[in-house]
Design an enzyme around this catalytic site. Sequence first.
Site, short mmCIF file in Angstrom:
data_model
loop_
_atom_site.label_atom_id
_atom_site.label_comp_id
_atom_site.label_asym_id
_atom_site.label_seq_id
_atom_site.Cartn_x
_atom_site.Cartn_y
_atom_site.Cartn_z
N GLY A 8 0.84 -1.21 0.00
CA GLY A 8 0.00 0.00 0.00
C GLY A 8 0.86 1.25 0.00
N GLY A 11 -0.59 4.89 -0.98
CA GLY A 11 -1.72 5.46 -0.23
C GLY A 11 -1.30 6.65 0.62
CD GLN A 12 -3.95 10.35 4.93
OE1 GLN A 12 -4.48 9.42 5.53
NE2 GLN A 12 -4.07 11.59 5.31
CB ILE A 35 -3.00 -2.73 -6.24
CG1 ILE A 35 -3.59 -1.43 -5.72
CG2 ILE A 35 -2.91 -3.80 -5.18
CD1 ILE A 35 -5.05 -1.53 -5.35
NE ARG A 36 -1.84 -6.04 -13.15
CZ ARG A 36 -0.63 -6.19 -13.69
NH1 ARG A 36 -0.04 -5.17 -14.29
NH2 ARG A 36 -0.01 -7.35 -13.63
CE1 TYR A 143 -10.56 1.75 8.49
CE2 TYR A 143 -11.25 2.85 10.50
CZ TYR A 143 -10.29 2.62 9.53
OH TYR A 143 -9.09 3.27 9.59
CE LYS A 147 -7.91 -0.28 10.16
NZ LYS A 147 -6.70 -0.65 9.40
C1 AKB Z 1 -11.07 7.10 9.04
O1 AKB Z 1 -11.64 8.16 9.31
O2 AKB Z 1 -11.63 6.12 8.52
C2 AKB Z 1 -9.62 6.96 9.42
C3 AKB Z 1 -9.43 6.48 10.81
C4 AKB Z 1 -9.57 7.38 11.95
O3 AKB Z 1 -9.13 5.34 11.00
N1 AKB Z 1 -8.96 8.22 9.23
#
Ligand code: AKB
Length: 318
Positions: A8, A11-12, A35-36, A143, A147
């Site tokens: 990655g 990415g940011q 990644i492509r 998300y 995590k």
């Molecule tokens: C998001 O907002 O999804 C991320 C984070 C806080 O994990 N920046």
Amino acid sequence: MKNILIIGATGQIGSELTMKLRSIYGNAHVVAGYIRGAEPKGELLESGPAEICDVTDGDAIERIVRRYRIDAIYNLAALLSVVAESKPLMAWHIGIDGLIKVLEVARQHGCMVFTPSSIGSFGPESPADGTPQDTIQRPRTIYGVSKVTTELLSDYYHRKYGTDTRSVRFPGLISYKTPPGGGTTDYACDIYYSAVRGEKFICPIAAGTYMDMMYMPDALNAAINLMEVDHARLKHYNGFNIASMSFEPTQIFEAIRKYKPEFQMDFDVDPLKQANADSWPNSIDDTCAREEWGWKPTFNLDSMTQDMLTRLSKRLLG
Ligand code: AKB
């Protein structure tokens, strides 16, 4: 760490972490995995090796690990919180199916692994103020669920196989180089772009909503310092709380107004982002990171604002 793979890398976090690690460990020793469709460009491409590396392709990861004698992997492949909610299966596939591929290669080849967790790993039942290192984590987003799973799976490989896994819970990250995409905390980066372009900012998060945030240079130091610290000093390994500032939209707006008094902001609250933000901590307690590996941020809201406005103006306006 002698030879490092960043998965990655465009990415940011990856685009800046790759360059910083190359400046420390030498350009040839840090492989930019991409990644492509997200190919590296400019100095990221020209300054060191780059390889196609899909996190869900264990064979590709293993080939790169063998070829470059990799001993540390930064696994940064993930969807951010808002995008993840609209593509939960993809979020899981990249975040967890991908993680287990990385961990298996790491187990077989003796690599260290860093995989970020997030303040999104907490939920509405977690204490909102001064959220402790070890506390209830029952997030309501895919998300957050991925995590928490990231932390648990990394701990599992550490206990069962002795794989050296480490991670921090990143707050919202603010950077003038690569903008975030699809996160709940993106507004804290976007607001600077509006301020520099002389546009009114429409804030998707309601006034009074506090979240932890961090300037990218501190986030990069956290990722590198944690990986460099002597393993024997650590009691926790995965999911260290790290904090540097917590603010709500009006406070960042006022911090910018100090340098740009003409700047304007209005609100148009995004229900999904607001629900995420409401379920995340107002501010987390990072005592364990400070004690176990000497975590110490250098930027606060004012010094970050000065730096962001100066550097972003240079980048956008020349
Ligand atoms: C998001 O907002 O999804 C991320 C984070 C806080 O994990 N920046």
